[in-house]
Design an enzyme around this catalytic site. Structure first.
Site, PDB file in Angstrom:
ATOM      1  N   ARG A  67      39.040 -35.973 -15.541  1.00  0.00           N
ATOM      2  CA  ARG A  67      40.444 -36.397 -15.574  1.00  0.00           C
ATOM      3  C   ARG A  67      40.568 -37.836 -16.040  1.00  0.00           C
ATOM      4  O   ARG A  67      41.494 -38.186 -16.788  1.00  0.00           O
ATOM      5  CB  ARG A  67      41.068 -36.220 -14.188  1.00  0.00           C
ATOM      6  CG  ARG A  67      42.590 -36.355 -14.178  1.00  0.00           C
ATOM      7  CD  ARG A  67      43.175 -35.703 -12.946  1.00  0.00           C
ATOM      8  NE  ARG A  67      44.633 -35.730 -12.983  1.00  0.00           N
ATOM      9  CZ  ARG A  67      45.381 -36.553 -12.259  1.00  0.00           C
ATOM     10  NH1 ARG A  67      44.811 -37.414 -11.423  1.00  0.00           N
ATOM     11  NH2 ARG A  67      46.692 -36.523 -12.337  1.00  0.00           N
ATOM     12  N   HIS A  71      42.868 -38.876 -19.247  1.00  0.00           N
ATOM     13  CA  HIS A  71      43.963 -39.850 -19.135  1.00  0.00           C
ATOM     14  C   HIS A  71      43.673 -41.104 -19.953  1.00  0.00           C
ATOM     15  O   HIS A  71      44.602 -41.768 -20.416  1.00  0.00           O
ATOM     16  CB  HIS A  71      44.201 -40.207 -17.674  1.00  0.00           C
ATOM     17  CG  HIS A  71      44.948 -39.148 -16.921  1.00  0.00           C
ATOM     18  ND1 HIS A  71      45.982 -39.429 -16.061  1.00  0.00           N
ATOM     19  CD2 HIS A  71      44.816 -37.794 -16.913  1.00  0.00           C
ATOM     20  CE1 HIS A  71      46.458 -38.295 -15.552  1.00  0.00           C
ATOM     21  NE2 HIS A  71      45.754 -37.301 -16.057  1.00  0.00           N
ATOM     22  N   ASN A  99      49.181 -41.330 -12.736  1.00  0.00           N
ATOM     23  CA  ASN A  99      47.913 -41.905 -12.275  1.00  0.00           C
ATOM     24  C   ASN A  99      47.962 -42.351 -10.817  1.00  0.00           C
ATOM     25  O   ASN A  99      47.001 -42.154 -10.067  1.00  0.00           O
ATOM     26  CB  ASN A  99      47.525 -43.101 -13.144  1.00  0.00           C
ATOM     27  CG  ASN A  99      47.207 -42.716 -14.573  1.00  0.00           C
ATOM     28  OD1 ASN A  99      46.923 -41.557 -14.855  1.00  0.00           O
ATOM     29  ND2 ASN A  99      47.236 -43.683 -15.481  1.00  0.00           N
ATOM     30  N   HIS A 198      41.344 -27.429 -15.470  1.00  0.00           N
ATOM     31  CA  HIS A 198      41.934 -27.328 -14.136  1.00  0.00           C
ATOM     32  C   HIS A 198      41.215 -26.315 -13.269  1.00  0.00           C
ATOM     33  O   HIS A 198      41.485 -26.206 -12.070  1.00  0.00           O
ATOM     34  CB  HIS A 198      43.421 -26.961 -14.246  1.00  0.00           C
ATOM     35  CG  HIS A 198      44.265 -28.097 -14.712  1.00  0.00           C
ATOM     36  ND1 HIS A 198      45.608 -27.975 -15.038  1.00  0.00           N
ATOM     37  CD2 HIS A 198      43.969 -29.410 -14.916  1.00  0.00           C
ATOM     38  CE1 HIS A 198      46.086 -29.138 -15.427  1.00  0.00           C
ATOM     39  NE2 HIS A 198      45.111 -30.029 -15.365  1.00  0.00           N
TER      40      HIS A 198
END
Length: 332
Positions: A67, A71, A99, A198
């Site tokens: 992740r 990001h 975040n 995910h």
């Protein structure tokens, strides 16, 4: 029922049609597989050893690294900007909507960086650390391996505004999501494949309450197994309070990187609204077909995921940068 204007459908068709080929080719000279061969030959071994230790201690650490890399790449390119702390002269991205209270793993990055600095000071960038660590964590949980081109530089800036605007949000619809990926040169196929990560992720109750007390509650009435799953979700995420509680996005095998997550979408059990839209949206004909393909063929999912991770990882910051000594701060 969600309705879409003729203009919205036209925009979606244009976006999907644009993905017959790549939006923009990455200059292969910028990133190479042997970038550290001479000046830090053991870099990948060091990262792998630290990630393996962390994942064996807590399997969730694999998802945290994945992740962080995602990001990072969606803001200014894969340049380590997501790791920067706020200072008197720099506003970082850690307080961005997608975040704050959810992006974790910074201490693990610090530990890996310290090992790298002890071996070869000032050589391996934090951005490369994230890219390699994301791959190694995925492999450790049974996911595919891919070669990671390296040579990224760490940015000297961050952008809270871009983090708020560019990172996909769990409440957004399919057209918006595809447009966000498209703006990064990533196709609808890339989007569905990448969101497949995910399978090892968790969602904060804050981000899924509207879904489980809304759409999910309505569709579960027609599926006994979904009703059972929904009742468990409600135990974890009560209607009032518990916003920071978390639930796996793949309840079948949350600590294994596999394709079970896509089965959940086909059954209407995606806990994030944005995820379920890839299968259930009225205009998601292409993404729904991909979801079904990945559910039926795990090897196809692994292949597309690996390809898309390389493609995403090749998004570089055109402004260049440096190799940070400390991932939290620019060099003085």
């Amino acid at each position: 029922m969600i309705s879409y204007s003729r203009a919205s459908v036209l925009v979606l068709a244009m976006v999907l049609g644009a993905f017959v080929g790549p939006l923009a080719a990455q200059d292969p000279s910028q990133l190479t597989l042997d970038y550290y061969a001479k000046n830090c030959p053991h870099a990948q071994e060091i990262i792998r050893a630290e990630v393996e230790c962390a994942v064996r201690t807590n399997p969730r650490n694999a998802a945290l690294l994945l992740r962080l890399h995602f990001h990072d790449c969606f803001v200014q390119g894969c340049d380590g900007s997501v790791l920067l702390d706020d200072t008197a002269t720099l506003i970082g991205e850690k307080q961005a909507d997608q975040n704050v209270n959810s992006l974790k793993g910074f201490d693990l990055v610090d530990k890996i960086k310290q090992k790298l600095e002890a071996e070869c000071p000032g050589v391996v960038s934090c951005a490369d650390l994230l890219a390699i660590g994301a791959r190694d964590g995925t492999v450790l949980l049974g996911g595919p391996y891919w070669d990671v081109p390296v040579g990224r530089l760490d940015s000297k800036t961050a952008s809270l505004d871009l983090a708020n605007s560019d990172i996909p949000a769990p409440s957004q619809g399919l057209i918006t999501l595809i447009a966000k990926f498209w703006s990064k040169g990533l196709s609808a196929t890339d989007m569905v494949a990448l969101v497949g990560s995910h399978t090892i992720g968790v969602a904060r109750c804050f981000n899924i309450k509207d879904r489980i007390y809304g759409d999910f509650e309505l569709t579960a009435k027609f599926n006994p197994s979904s009703e059972l799953y929904l009742s468990k979700l409600k135990e974890t995420c009560p209607a009032h309070g518990g916003d920071d509680n978390t639930s796996p996005m793949d309840y079948v095998s949350p600590y294994v990187f596999d394709n079970a997550y896509f089965e959940g979408l086909v059954q209407g059990e995606g806990v994030l609204y944005s995820d379920q839209q890839m299968y259930s949206s009225l205009v998601g004909y292409q993404t729904a077909d991909l979801v079904k393909q990945y559910w039926a063929d795990p090897l196809l999912f692994f292949k597309h995921f690996s390809d898309s991770m390389v493609k995403m990882g090749n998004i570089t910051n055109p402004e260049g940068g440096e190799v940070r000594k400390n991932c939290r701060f620019v060099n003085s």
